[in-house]
Design a protein around this motif. Structure first.
Motif, mmCIF file in Angstrom:
data_model
loop_
_atom_site.group_PDB
_atom_site.id
_atom_site.type_symbol
_atom_site.label_atom_id
_atom_site.label_comp_id
_atom_site.label_asym_id
_atom_site.label_seq_id
_atom_site.Cartn_x
_atom_site.Cartn_y
_atom_site.Cartn_z
ATOM 1 N N ARG A 126 -11.478 -8.935 27.840
ATOM 2 C CA ARG A 126 -12.005 -7.601 27.576
ATOM 3 C C ARG A 126 -10.915 -6.792 26.885
ATOM 4 N NH1 ARG A 126 -12.738 -2.371 30.360
ATOM 5 N NH2 ARG A 126 -14.844 -1.539 29.952
ATOM 6 N N GLY A 127 -11.187 -6.394 25.659
ATOM 7 C CA GLY A 127 -10.188 -5.653 24.899
ATOM 8 C C GLY A 127 -10.780 -4.417 24.268
ATOM 9 N N LEU A 158 -15.658 -9.354 26.010
ATOM 10 C CA LEU A 158 -16.356 -8.111 26.324
ATOM 11 C C LEU A 158 -15.841 -7.029 25.378
ATOM 12 C CD1 LEU A 158 -15.923 -8.255 30.210
ATOM 13 C CD2 LEU A 158 -17.811 -9.148 28.857
ATOM 14 N N TYR A 159 -16.753 -6.384 24.676
ATOM 15 C CA TYR A 159 -16.338 -5.313 23.766
ATOM 16 C C TYR A 159 -16.723 -3.965 24.354
ATOM 17 C CZ TYR A 159 -21.197 -5.158 21.996
ATOM 18 O OH TYR A 159 -22.556 -5.039 21.873
ATOM 19 N N GLU A 175 -21.021 -13.932 17.525
ATOM 20 C CA GLU A 175 -21.851 -12.851 18.027
ATOM 21 C C GLU A 175 -22.443 -13.184 19.388
ATOM 22 O OE1 GLU A 175 -25.523 -10.021 16.389
ATOM 23 O OE2 GLU A 175 -24.851 -11.794 15.258
ATOM 24 N N LYS A 176 -22.814 -14.452 19.587
ATOM 25 C CA LYS A 176 -23.476 -14.843 20.840
ATOM 26 C C LYS A 176 -22.537 -14.808 22.045
ATOM 27 C CE LYS A 176 -22.698 -19.822 20.145
ATOM 28 N NZ LYS A 176 -23.351 -21.140 19.978
ATOM 29 N N SER A 177 -21.232 -14.809 21.788
ATOM 30 C CA SER A 177 -20.270 -14.780 22.900
ATOM 31 C C SER A 177 -19.656 -13.402 23.105
ATOM 32 C CB SER A 177 -19.162 -15.815 22.682
ATOM 33 O OG SER A 177 -18.409 -15.523 21.522
ATOM 34 N N LEU A 178 -20.278 -12.358 22.510
ATOM 35 C CA LEU A 178 -19.819 -10.987 22.674
ATOM 36 C C LEU A 178 -20.793 -10.210 23.551
ATOM 37 C CD1 LEU A 178 -18.624 -10.149 19.048
ATOM 38 C CD2 LEU A 178 -17.196 -10.129 21.108
ATOM 39 N N PHE A 179 -20.241 -9.458 24.510
ATOM 40 C CA PHE A 179 -21.075 -8.740 25.470
ATOM 41 C C PHE A 179 -20.538 -7.313 25.640
ATOM 42 C CE2 PHE A 179 -21.360 -13.218 26.239
ATOM 43 C CZ PHE A 179 -22.733 -13.416 26.385
ATOM 44 N N PHE A 180 -21.465 -6.370 25.618
ATOM 45 C CA PHE A 180 -21.094 -4.956 25.678
ATOM 46 C C PHE A 180 -20.722 -4.550 27.104
ATOM 47 C CE2 PHE A 180 -22.683 -0.353 25.625
ATOM 48 C CZ PHE A 180 -21.494 0.124 25.090
ATOM 49 N N SER A 181 -19.477 -4.135 27.269
ATOM 50 C CA SER A 181 -18.972 -3.668 28.562
ATOM 51 C C SER A 181 -18.184 -2.392 28.289
ATOM 52 C CB SER A 181 -18.072 -4.735 29.203
ATOM 53 O OG SER A 181 -17.522 -4.284 30.431
ATOM 54 N N PRO A 182 -18.879 -1.256 28.183
ATOM 55 C CA PRO A 182 -18.270 -0.038 27.638
ATOM 56 C C PRO A 182 -17.087 0.478 28.447
ATOM 57 C CG PRO A 182 -20.348 0.473 28.733
ATOM 58 C CD PRO A 182 -20.263 -1.022 28.647
ATOM 59 N N HIS A 183 -16.165 1.090 27.726
ATOM 60 C CA HIS A 183 -15.071 1.792 28.390
ATOM 61 C C HIS A 183 -15.656 2.928 29.226
ATOM 62 C CE1 HIS A 183 -11.067 0.487 28.029
ATOM 63 N NE2 HIS A 183 -10.899 0.680 26.736
ATOM 64 N N ALA A 184 -15.170 3.053 30.435
ATOM 65 C CA ALA A 184 -15.706 4.074 31.337
ATOM 66 C C ALA A 184 -14.598 4.587 32.241
ATOM 67 C CB ALA A 184 -16.843 3.494 32.179
ATOM 68 N N VAL A 185 -14.823 5.767 32.782
ATOM 69 C CA VAL A 185 -13.968 6.332 33.817
ATOM 70 C C VAL A 185 -14.824 6.482 35.071
ATOM 71 C CG1 VAL A 185 -12.523 7.520 32.120
ATOM 72 C CG2 VAL A 185 -14.466 8.726 33.149
ATOM 73 N N ASP A 186 -14.224 6.987 36.123
ATOM 74 C CA ASP A 186 -14.959 7.181 37.371
ATOM 75 C C ASP A 186 -15.848 8.423 37.240
ATOM 76 O OD1 ASP A 186 -15.887 7.213 39.935
ATOM 77 O OD2 ASP A 186 -13.923 7.275 40.904
ATOM 78 N N ASN A 187 -16.975 8.253 36.529
ATOM 79 C CA ASN A 187 -17.871 9.383 36.255
ATOM 80 C C ASN A 187 -18.228 10.163 37.514
ATOM 81 O OD1 ASN A 187 -17.831 8.435 33.648
ATOM 82 N ND2 ASN A 187 -20.023 8.042 33.492
ATOM 83 N N ASP A 188 -18.534 9.449 38.577
ATOM 84 C CA ASP A 188 -18.996 10.117 39.801
ATOM 85 C C ASP A 188 -17.948 11.078 40.354
ATOM 86 O OD1 ASP A 188 -21.405 8.826 39.632
ATOM 87 O OD2 ASP A 188 -20.908 7.280 41.105
#
Length: 395
Positions: A126-127, A158-159, A175-188
């Motif tokens: 994941r980069g 993971l992009y 393309e088939k080995s790429l999966f969306f894993s968005p950058h996130a913070v502790d929203n809650d």
């Protein structure tokens, strides 16, 4: 239950809550292997130029272990800052079904990639790198070949966003080995503290001496050249917007230069580095948050995620990695050409020409950022694991 080993440089305030979320919300059995103990013990931060220790829990709620780092100059700012000879043996002892790497450009990780049998136990990566600047020449060509070879080690990647996806594709990740894993913070954490943060911000602004009738433009981060805080200061002076103040929050090598440039300006303010527990209050003090970074080092800009959790409109430069994902032009903010002070000044004037619209931009920010959470990040991770399992089953 899938056993997943995660290799991370050190406890990071954005990732630790995600690891906790994975542990509590999925059937994944994870263990995080840390290569350095920065963040949980007082140590000098190279960017902030001061001793730092995060004041929120970074090791609670998930399994982890530290891998001894034998580097004589530990850190993540150079190749040899992470040297962990026992990494392979410690991860093997955990007997994982898969391994997720959160980094690679360090001596320890290269050694790990060289010694790990990825055909037996698949590797995921994941980069967040991007190519918003597109260097040319032999050096750029050689770098592309080298990085492409590195990515051959991974069964899936993971992009975190659009620019990162393009980066992986540029380096021939299928393309088939790429999966969306968005950058996130502790929203809650930010959502639940919104109202109290607003009350705290009112008091804090009084303490700083900011006039109560002034709107506030905020820069929060390291005062270093790649973040371009001086660009923002110059643009603010050029914009000359009445009843608006500029607040710099942080520390770093450019602090003296910033304060010198602000001499004689009554509407520019400075506050010291604010630890994690105070960041909701910091963003709540702002009417607009600006990240004017220049260069390829601002791979995402997680401060923008945090600001958007507090319903803040945002302006970012074209070199900020999250620009394509989080900024909907004239809906929650603006994007200006990196390094163009006049364009930034125009963006500031545009933002403040309609106060009601600016508040609407903030509401849209919160709606957008709700889709960039640990839930979505984890969905991408699970899809990547399922994909590697299916590929292994066919092999």
């Amino acid at each position: 239950m899938t056993k997943l080993a995660i290799i991370s440089t050190h406890p990071i305030q954005y990732y630790a809550p995600w690891f906790r979320y994975i542990t509590q919300s999925t059937n994944l059995d994870i263990r995080v292997f840390y290569l350095w103990n920065f963040g949980i013990t007082p140590q000098i931060d190279v960017g902030f130029k001061q001793i730092l220790q995060w004041d929120i829990p970074l090791l609670d709620g998930y399994e982890y272990e530290f891998v001894p780092n034998l580097s004589s100059a530990p850190g993540v700012h150079h190749l040899w800052g992470l040297q962990n000879p026992s990494l392979v043996s410690q991860v093997k002892a955990y007997k994982p079904d898969a391994v997720l790497l959160m980094c690679y450009n360090y001596a320890s990780i290269y050694r790990f990639l060289w010694h790990w049998n990825s055909l037996q136990i698949p590797l995921l990566f994941r980069g967040d790198s991007h190519r918003l600047l597109q260097p040319n020449g032999m050096k750029a060509w050689a770098r592309r070949q080298f990085i492409t070879q590195i990515y051959y080690h991974f069964a899936a990647c993971l992009y975190v966003g659009k620019a990162n996806y393009d980066y992986f594709r540029y380096h021939k990740v299928s393309e088939k080995s790429l999966f969306f894993s968005p950058h996130a913070v502790d929203n809650d954490r930010f959502f639940t503290q919104t109202e109290s943060a607003k009350q705290q911000a009112m008091i804090w602004k009084q303490e700083l001496g900011i006039p109560s009738h002034h709107a506030v433009i905020l820069f929060a981060g390291k005062f270093e050249s790649k973040k371009r805080p001086l660009d923002l200061l110059l643009a603010f002076l050029q914009a000359n917007i009445p009843q608006v103040s500029l607040l710099f929050v942080g520390a770093g090598p450019l602090e003296k230069d910033l304060k010198s440039a602000a001499v004689g300006q009554s509407n520019i303010y400075f506050a010291p580095f604010q630890n994690q527990s105070l960041m909701p209050r910091t963003y709540a003090a702002a009417d607009l948050v600006v990240l004017p970074s220049y260069g390829s080092s601002e791979t995402w800009g997680l401060a923008i995620n945090e600001a958007m959790c507090l319903s803040r409109p945002v302006i970012v430069s074209s070199h900020v990695g999250c620009a394509q994902d989080l900024i909907d032009r004239n809906q929650n903010g603006l994007i200006f050409p990196a390094g163009n002070v006049s364009a930034l000044a125009s963006s500031l004037r545009e933002a403040f020409c309609d106060g009601e619209r600016l508040r609407g931009w903030g509401e849209e920010s919160r709606r957008i950022i709700s889709q960039y959470s640990y839930t979505q990040a984890t969905q991408g991770l699970k899809q990547a694991i399922e994909y590697t399992n299916s590929v292994s089953a066919k092999a």
